[in-house]
Design a protein around this motif. Structure first.
Motif, PDB file in Angstrom:
ATOM      1  N   ILE A   1       0.814  -1.220   0.000  1.00 53.65           N
ATOM      2  CA  ILE A   1       0.000   0.000   0.000  1.00 53.65           C
ATOM      3  C   ILE A   1       0.844   1.265   0.000  1.00 53.65           C
ATOM      4  N   LEU A   2       2.160   1.135   0.102  1.00 51.80           N
ATOM      5  CA  LEU A   2       3.031   2.306   0.104  1.00 51.80           C
ATOM      6  C   LEU A   2       3.353   2.728  -1.319  1.00 51.80           C
ATOM      7  N   THR A   3       3.475   4.034  -1.521  1.00 55.29           N
ATOM      8  CA  THR A   3       3.822   4.534  -2.848  1.00 55.29           C
ATOM      9  C   THR A   3       5.319   4.351  -3.107  1.00 55.29           C
ATOM     10  N   LYS A   4       5.681   4.494  -4.356  1.00 63.44           N
ATOM     11  CA  LYS A   4       7.076   4.314  -4.748  1.00 63.44           C
ATOM     12  C   LYS A   4       7.969   5.354  -4.074  1.00 63.44           C
ATOM     13  N   THR A   5       7.473   6.591  -3.966  1.00 67.68           N
ATOM     14  CA  THR A   5       8.253   7.653  -3.333  1.00 67.68           C
ATOM     15  C   THR A   5       8.522   7.336  -1.863  1.00 67.68           C
ATOM     16  N   THR A   6       7.515   6.831  -1.173  1.00 68.20           N
ATOM     17  CA  THR A   6       7.684   6.484   0.237  1.00 68.20           C
ATOM     18  C   THR A   6       8.677   5.343   0.393  1.00 68.20           C
ATOM     19  N   LYS A   7       8.608   4.361  -0.495  1.00 62.40           N
ATOM     20  CA  LYS A   7       9.556   3.246  -0.431  1.00 62.40           C
ATOM     21  C   LYS A   7      10.991   3.742  -0.625  1.00 62.40           C
ATOM     22  N   ILE A   8      11.176   4.681  -1.546  1.00 63.98           N
ATOM     23  CA  ILE A   8      12.507   5.236  -1.791  1.00 63.98           C
ATOM     24  C   ILE A   8      12.985   6.007  -0.562  1.00 63.98           C
ATOM     25  N   LYS A   9      12.094   6.787   0.025  1.00 69.44           N
ATOM     26  CA  LYS A   9      12.454   7.553   1.232  1.00 69.44           C
ATOM     27  C   LYS A   9      12.806   6.611   2.386  1.00 69.44           C
ATOM     28  N   LEU A  10      12.067   5.517   2.506  1.00 69.55           N
ATOM     29  CA  LEU A  10      12.368   4.548   3.556  1.00 69.55           C
ATOM     30  C   LEU A  10      13.741   3.924   3.351  1.00 69.55           C
ATOM     31  N   LYS A  11      14.092   3.614   2.096  1.00 71.04           N
ATOM     32  CA  LYS A  11      15.415   3.051   1.813  1.00 71.04           C
ATOM     33  C   LYS A  11      16.516   4.054   2.156  1.00 71.04           C
ATOM     34  N   LYS A  12      16.288   5.330   1.786  1.00 73.05           N
ATOM     35  CA  LYS A  12      17.274   6.363   2.112  1.00 73.05           C
ATOM     36  C   LYS A  12      17.431   6.493   3.621  1.00 73.05           C
ATOM     37  N   LEU A  13      16.309   6.519   4.330  1.00 71.42           N
ATOM     38  CA  LEU A  13      16.347   6.633   5.785  1.00 71.42           C
ATOM     39  C   LEU A  13      17.077   5.443   6.404  1.00 71.42           C
ATOM     40  N   ASN A  14      16.790   4.259   5.904  1.00 70.42           N
ATOM     41  CA  ASN A  14      17.440   3.057   6.420  1.00 70.42           C
ATOM     42  C   ASN A  14      18.956   3.120   6.213  1.00 70.42           C
TER      43      ASN A  14
ATOM     44  N   LEU B   1      13.170  11.665   8.326  1.00 73.91           N
ATOM     45  CA  LEU B   1      12.238  10.963   9.210  1.00 73.91           C
ATOM     46  C   LEU B   1      10.898  11.685   9.265  1.00 73.91           C
ATOM     47  N   TYR B   2      10.929  13.008   9.349  1.00 77.23           N
ATOM     48  CA  TYR B   2       9.687  13.791   9.369  1.00 77.23           C
ATOM     49  C   TYR B   2       8.890  13.577   8.079  1.00 77.23           C
ATOM     50  N   GLU B   3       9.599  13.619   6.965  1.00 85.53           N
ATOM     51  CA  GLU B   3       8.931  13.431   5.672  1.00 85.53           C
ATOM     52  C   GLU B   3       8.320  12.034   5.568  1.00 85.53           C
ATOM     53  N   VAL B   4       9.045  11.027   6.030  1.00 85.07           N
ATOM     54  CA  VAL B   4       8.538   9.655   5.998  1.00 85.07           C
ATOM     55  C   VAL B   4       7.311   9.525   6.891  1.00 85.07           C
ATOM     56  N   ILE B   5       7.357  10.130   8.082  1.00 87.45           N
ATOM     57  CA  ILE B   5       6.216  10.049   9.001  1.00 87.45           C
ATOM     58  C   ILE B   5       4.978  10.659   8.373  1.00 87.45           C
ATOM     59  N   LYS B   6       5.113  11.830   7.789  1.00 75.95           N
ATOM     60  CA  LYS B   6       3.953  12.496   7.185  1.00 75.95           C
ATOM     61  C   LYS B   6       3.404  11.691   6.009  1.00 75.95           C
ATOM     62  N   ARG B   7       4.293  11.151   5.199  1.00 73.24           N
ATOM     63  CA  ARG B   7       3.830  10.335   4.066  1.00 73.24           C
ATOM     64  C   ARG B   7       3.107   9.089   4.563  1.00 73.24           C
ATOM     65  N   LEU B   8       3.672   8.452   5.581  1.00 68.61           N
ATOM     66  CA  LEU B   8       3.041   7.240   6.116  1.00 68.61           C
ATOM     67  C   LEU B   8       1.677   7.550   6.721  1.00 68.61           C
ATOM     68  N   GLU B   9       1.579   8.635   7.447  1.00 65.55           N
ATOM     69  CA  GLU B   9       0.290   9.008   8.023  1.00 65.55           C
ATOM     70  C   GLU B   9      -0.758   9.168   6.929  1.00 65.55           C
ATOM     71  N   ASN B  10      -0.399   9.859   5.871  1.00 69.54           N
ATOM     72  CA  ASN B  10      -1.352  10.064   4.768  1.00 69.54           C
ATOM     73  C   ASN B  10      -1.722   8.757   4.083  1.00 69.54           C
ATOM     74  N   GLU B  11      -0.710   7.966   3.746  1.00 73.32           N
ATOM     75  CA  GLU B  11      -0.977   6.739   3.004  1.00 73.32           C
ATOM     76  C   GLU B  11      -1.726   5.710   3.840  1.00 73.32           C
ATOM     77  N   LEU B  12      -1.351   5.565   5.101  1.00 74.93           N
ATOM     78  CA  LEU B  12      -2.028   4.585   5.945  1.00 74.93           C
ATOM     79  C   LEU B  12      -3.445   5.033   6.280  1.00 74.93           C
ATOM     80  N   ASP B  13      -3.658   6.347   6.444  1.00 78.34           N
ATOM     81  CA  ASP B  13      -5.014   6.847   6.670  1.00 78.34           C
ATOM     82  C   ASP B  13      -5.886   6.643   5.432  1.00 78.34           C
TER      83      ASP B  13
END
Length: 151
Positions: free
Chosen positions: A93-106, A128-140
């Motif tokens: 359910i995660l977008t491609k941009t979020t997956k890329i951000k998660l890889k960068k964060l990791n 981390l802030y950007e990932v949190i906001k994206r996750l909140e939007n996508e999961l909601d």
């Protein structure tokens, strides 16, 4: 048998042995690569089951890590890494941009140390802030979608 016949037979036996040797070498490489892929997939599944968390728990852990970064400039690398592993369950359910951000964060968290400069920690904080906001939007969005589907 004459020496010429034995030479020809010896040559063809050597060629056949070389072909079989190269073939078995290529087969060994193929089996090794596939075994490595299978092992990595099993490890990934094992870690996902080990760190199986709900969406709210994952976001709470990320928020807590973000607050640590803001207040104390402390990178809580274990919680961030566990949260990223747990997000593998929600990978579809995660977008491609979020997956890329998660890889960068990791990668940034894996390379971080306690003696990193404030600039590197700020980069982790922003990411981390950007990932949190994206996750909140996508999961909601996904939760709302599931509510609509189940009606």
């Amino acid at each position: 048998m004459s020496s010429d016949t034995m030479t020809v037979w010896g040559f063809w036996i050597t060629v056949l042995g070389t072909i079989l040797g190269v073939g078995s070498f290529l087969l060994t490489i193929y089996i090794g690569v596939n075994t490595n892929k299978i092992r990595n997939n099993f490890m990934k599944k094992h870690l996902q089951e080990k760190y199986n968390k709900s969406k709210k728990t994952i976001l709470l852990d990320l928020h807590t890590s973000y607050l640590f970064l803001i207040d104390d400039m402390f990178v809580d690398d274990t919680k961030i890494t566990e949260s990223i592993i747990s997000l593998g369950i929600y990978n579809t359910i995660l977008t491609k941009t979020t997956k890329i951000k998660l890889k960068k964060l990791n990668k940034k968290v894996a390379k971080s140390s306690k003696t990193d400069s404030k600039d590197k920690k700020r980069q982790i904080q922003y990411l981390l802030y950007e990932v949190i906001k994206r996750l909140e939007n996508e999961l909601d969005e996904h939760t709302e979608y599931l509510k609509e589907v189940t009606k």
